[in-house]
Design a protein around this motif. Structure first.
Motif, PDB file in Angstrom:
ATOM      1  N   UNK A   1      -1.123   0.525   7.453  1.00 52.30           N
ATOM      2  CA  UNK A   1      -1.562  -0.686   6.753  1.00 52.30           C
ATOM      3  C   UNK A   1      -2.974  -0.477   6.237  1.00 52.30           C
ATOM      4  N   UNK A   2      -3.171  -0.725   4.954  1.00 53.38           N
ATOM      5  CA  UNK A   2      -4.490  -0.627   4.346  1.00 53.38           C
ATOM      6  C   UNK A   2      -5.232  -1.934   4.630  1.00 53.38           C
ATOM      7  N   UNK A   3      -5.952  -1.935   5.732  1.00 52.26           N
ATOM      8  CA  UNK A   3      -6.607  -3.159   6.196  1.00 52.26           C
ATOM      9  C   UNK A   3      -7.642  -3.650   5.194  1.00 52.26           C
ATOM     10  N   UNK A   4      -8.415  -2.747   4.611  1.00 44.64           N
ATOM     11  CA  UNK A   4      -9.454  -3.157   3.658  1.00 44.64           C
ATOM     12  C   UNK A   4      -8.853  -3.850   2.438  1.00 44.64           C
ATOM     13  N   UNK A   5      -7.772  -3.279   1.917  1.00 44.52           N
ATOM     14  CA  UNK A   5      -7.130  -3.885   0.742  1.00 44.52           C
ATOM     15  C   UNK A   5      -6.543  -5.248   1.099  1.00 44.52           C
ATOM     16  N   UNK A   6      -5.943  -5.348   2.287  1.00 36.25           N
ATOM     17  CA  UNK A   6      -5.363  -6.614   2.716  1.00 36.25           C
ATOM     18  C   UNK A   6      -6.447  -7.668   2.877  1.00 36.25           C
ATOM     19  N   UNK A   7      -7.555  -7.273   3.447  1.00 36.31           N
ATOM     20  CA  UNK A   7      -8.677  -8.197   3.629  1.00 36.31           C
ATOM     21  C   UNK A   7      -9.212  -8.659   2.277  1.00 36.31           C
ATOM     22  N   UNK A   8      -9.313  -7.728   1.337  1.00 32.88           N
ATOM     23  CA  UNK A   8      -9.792  -8.072  -0.006  1.00 32.88           C
ATOM     24  C   UNK A   8      -8.824  -9.014  -0.709  1.00 32.88           C
ATOM     25  N   UNK A   9      -7.535  -8.735  -0.612  1.00 35.60           N
ATOM     26  CA  UNK A   9      -6.542  -9.547  -1.320  1.00 35.60           C
ATOM     27  C   UNK A   9      -6.384 -10.938  -0.716  1.00 35.60           C
ATOM     28  N   UNK A  10      -6.503 -11.034   0.609  1.00 33.35           N
ATOM     29  CA  UNK A  10      -6.339 -12.336   1.262  1.00 33.35           C
ATOM     30  C   UNK A  10      -7.633 -13.141   1.275  1.00 33.35           C
TER      31      UNK A  10
END
Length: 271
Positions: A154-163
């Motif tokens: 899971x790309x945590x940074x991308x998920x954090x950015x998108x959410x």
């Protein structure tokens, strides 16, 4: 080399800062809601933070059980409320109605959304619905051990950015990630981390305009409503529960009930 400043942010120091208060929820500073699908490990997170094995009571006027407990972190006391596990907040069941009403009207200072990292896609529906209601949330990617076992990355940074909210990988059964979760909850509660949550959009300008116009009307009638935009969206989608609540003036009553419940417990009255 001086380590005083760095040590304040290290995992060991964070653990030392956590005090599990059990059923002691008097004079708390912040209210934290715990939301998530069933079987995502919500209860494990709850028990880890409070030291309890589920202190269960009943929601006012409901037969559905709830669990609540307390913990202290960085000199602040938190009241943690484990909402019923639900797949949606669209109010088709008592569990969904309770979870939705508490997040909307109880206005917790932070909502921790616990998801199964090995089944993230099916959990995101609830995540997006919660982010429509509140701007203060932290996503706990629980069961990371299961995700790794299935070779899921899971790309945590991308998920954090998108959410637009903090995202914390965790495996609560092993205590993994709990330090980071505590830190992020504290940052959001105290305002040092300002969330900018993803909100669902539509390509239709007509729908956007309708939501804006209806939101203004809802605000005119209910100026103290925490999230008039979400109510407007539910009205446009034909949510009969919300429609009936407005017809019967229940929205205002729900707001008063949930706020009164939180205020009563702030002076030590435990339901």
């Amino acid at each position: 080399m001086s380590t005083n400043h760095d040590c304040n942010n290290c995992p060991v120091h964070n653990l030392a800062n956590l005090k599990k208060l059990g059923v002691n929820m008097e004079n708390f500073d912040y209210v934290v809601a715990l939301a998530g699908n069933p079987n995502t490990g919500k209860s494990t997170v709850f028990n880890y933070l409070t030291g309890l094995r589920q202190h269960t009571g009943n929601w006012p006027g409901k037969t559905v059980g709830r669990a609540e407990g307390g913990f202290e972190f960085s000199n602040n006391k938190f009241k943690l409320i484990d909402l019923p596990g639900t797949y949606s907040l669209l109010s088709t069941s008592t569990d969904e109605e309770i979870a939705r009403d508490f997040i909307l009207f109880g206005q917790p200072d932070v909502t921790i959304i616990v998801v199964d990292a090995s089944r993230l896609e099916r959990n995101l529906n609830l995540v997006l619905q919660v982010l429509e209601i509140t701007e203060r949330a932290v996503l706990c990617l629980n069961l990371m051990d299961e995700a790794r076992r299935h070779e899921i990355e899971i790309d945590v940074r991308s998920l954090e950015r998108d959410l637009g909210i903090p995202v914390v990988p965790a495996a609560a059964r092993q205590g993994e990630g709990m330090n980071d979760l505590l830190s992020k909850v504290h940052e959001v509660a105290t305002g040092s981390y300002v969330c900018k949550p993803h909100r669902m959009t539509s390509e239709s300008k007509a729908i956007k305009k309708s939501i804006e116009e209806l939101t203004k009307k809802v605000v005119d009638i209910y100026p103290d409503l925490p999230n008039a935009r979400w109510v407007a969206m539910r009205l446009l989608e034909g949510d009969q529960r919300i429609i009936n609540a407005i017809r019967n003036n229940e929205l205002e009553e729900l707001n008063k009930i949930e706020n009164a419940e939180v205020q009563n417990e702030q002076v030590g009255e435990v339901a």
